[in-house]
Design a protein around this motif. Structure first.
Motif, short mmCIF file in Angstrom:
data_model
loop_
_atom_site.label_atom_id
_atom_site.label_comp_id
_atom_site.label_asym_id
_atom_site.label_seq_id
_atom_site.Cartn_x
_atom_site.Cartn_y
_atom_site.Cartn_z
N UNK A 194 0.84 -1.18 0.00
CA UNK A 194 0.00 0.00 0.00
C UNK A 194 0.87 1.23 0.00
N UNK A 195 0.26 2.38 0.08
CA UNK A 195 1.00 3.62 0.06
C UNK A 195 1.40 4.01 1.47
N UNK A 196 2.71 4.18 1.69
CA UNK A 196 3.18 4.63 2.98
C UNK A 196 2.92 6.13 3.08
N UNK A 223 -4.31 4.18 -0.46
CA UNK A 223 -5.20 3.45 -1.36
C UNK A 223 -6.67 3.83 -1.18
N UNK A 224 -6.95 4.72 -0.26
CA UNK A 224 -8.32 5.18 -0.05
C UNK A 224 -8.64 6.33 -1.00
N UNK A 241 -6.94 -1.75 4.92
CA UNK A 241 -6.25 -1.99 6.18
C UNK A 241 -5.43 -0.75 6.53
N UNK A 242 -5.53 -0.33 7.78
CA UNK A 242 -4.71 0.77 8.30
C UNK A 242 -3.65 0.19 9.21
N UNK A 243 -2.39 0.55 8.99
CA UNK A 243 -1.30 0.13 9.86
C UNK A 243 -0.65 1.37 10.44
N UNK A 244 -0.53 1.40 11.76
CA UNK A 244 0.07 2.54 12.47
C UNK A 244 1.26 2.03 13.26
N UNK A 245 2.45 2.52 12.92
CA UNK A 245 3.70 2.11 13.57
C UNK A 245 4.23 3.29 14.36
N UNK A 246 4.03 3.27 15.67
CA UNK A 246 4.48 4.37 16.51
C UNK A 246 6.00 4.42 16.62
N UNK A 252 -2.17 3.11 4.60
CA UNK A 252 -3.51 2.69 4.23
C UNK A 252 -3.40 1.88 2.96
N UNK A 253 -3.77 0.62 3.03
CA UNK A 253 -3.58 -0.28 1.89
C UNK A 253 -4.80 -1.15 1.69
N UNK A 254 -4.83 -1.88 0.60
CA UNK A 254 -5.88 -2.86 0.37
C UNK A 254 -5.65 -4.07 1.27
N UNK A 255 -6.73 -4.61 1.79
CA UNK A 255 -6.59 -5.74 2.69
C UNK A 255 -6.12 -6.99 1.96
N UNK A 256 -6.78 -7.29 0.86
CA UNK A 256 -6.43 -8.47 0.06
C UNK A 256 -6.49 -9.76 0.86
#
Length: 337
Positions: free
Chosen positions: A46-48, A141-142, A173-178, A185-189
């Motif tokens: 997905x797009x970072x 990707x949104x 899917x949203x991934x948050x890395x603190x 935000x990417x496609x779940x697939x």
């Protein structure tokens, strides 16, 4: 989210059902005026959307800001509006619709329409707000096209340009890395849990809100995951269920709660027993209890319910939400320092 002025913290997201010409639902940020002063909390492809391995950054470069002893974290994503930007939008999983701040609407030459108003249910009541037309909104990707965004006044944005809600995130899917200041935000697939993350089963409500099963002091509760909220709040049904834990002679701390409307509600501040969901176990969190309008809107007045904000969510190393699989993933090595 950045801290509000002294004596204020940003309260959890607020839901809405829109019976008007735009049948939308919307959760907004509210303001929580803490008169007693709560203590700090402890406890695919997905797009970072943000830089990785960032050291000391200014607020305008912070995207995945963790919760520390001296502040509550927030999650921000760069968003393109009508081909312009990027602009800084707060990622709010407690919001079923995105919103835009007045200063950004003005900068884009968008005139808020008082004729195309949207009725919103805030945490304390109901209000009609103006809206603006948006040709295209993109964050990773949104992509959302040909929509209207409610215009919410600046204090509710905590300095951001808008709020990115969950509308359009189906299949994403949203991934948050603190740890690395990264939001994706990417496609779940149909992907499985990210490596090193624990899976927390969840369910999606009609408005796209994510709910997990949790326990507070051993009491089973429905817990709404709300990355747009600084504070974790609870309904009176949970307070009643925990009444046996209240200390005799303890001075009650009361707060006024302000939302997107002019209505004011009263809440009680109390330190909660252990909050436990999946691998996440956090204690000494100050909850705000109340018979808030939002719990009536959600039909959650009678059973113990909490809205988990960034005071809890920001204590983990990383988290991910898969809206296709209805799952929460957590890297739960706590990093309060």
């Amino acid at each position: 989210m950045t801290a509000a002025p002294d004596g204020l913290t940003l309260a959890p997201g607020m839901a809405s059902r829109l019976p008007n010409r735009y049948v939308w639902s919307l959760l907004l940020l509210g303001l929580l005026a803490v008169t007693a002063g709560a203590e700090p909390q402890r406890g695919g492809t997905g797009t970072q959307l943000a830089p990785a391995d960032s050291a000391v950054l200014g607020d305008d470069l912070l995207y995945a800001s963790p919760t520390r002893l001296d502040h509550v974290g927030r999650i921000v994503a760069p968003v393109m509006i009508n081909g312009k930007g990027p602009y800084r939008f707060i990622v709010d999983t407690g919001a079923s619709r995105s919103t835009i701040a007045p200063h950004l609407a003005s900068a884009l030459g968008l005139d808020p329409s008082s004729e195309d108003t949207l009725q919103v249910h805030g945490i304390t009541g109901t209000a009609d707000v103006p809206s603006v037309p948006i040709r295209r909104l993109q964050a990773g990707d949104l992509i959302i096209e040909d929509t209207r965004l409610p215009v919410i006044w600046a204090p509710l944005m905590a300095g951001a340009d808008g709020i990115l809600g969950v509308a359009g995130l189906k299949g994403k899917r949203i991934l948050v890395d603190f740890r690395h200041n990264r939001v994706t935000i990417s496609r779940s697939a149909g992907a499985s849990a990210p490596a090193g993350y624990d899976r927390v089963p969840a369910r999606l409500l009609e408005d796209g809100l994510l709910v997990v099963s949790a326990r507070v002091g051993g009491v089973r509760v429905d817990a709404i995951i709300d990355t747009g909220s600084q504070q974790t709040i609870a309904n009176n049904a949970l307070r009643d269920a925990l009444a046996w834990r209240q200390r005799k002679g303890e001075v009650e701390r009361v707060t006024d709660v302000y939302g997107a409307t002019k209505d004011v509600a009263s809440g009680r501040l109390e330190v909660a027993p252990l909050i436990d969901f999946g691998p996440v176990k956090v204690s000494n969190v100050t909850l705000v209890y109340g018979d808030f309008h939002i719990f009536t809107v959600w039909g959650m007045r009678s059973r113990p319910t909490i809205i988990i904000g960034m005071d809890v969510l920001g204590t983990v190393n990383a988290l991910a939400i898969d809206f296709d699989r209805s799952e929460l993933y957590v890297d739960s090595v706590f990093h309060l320092s």
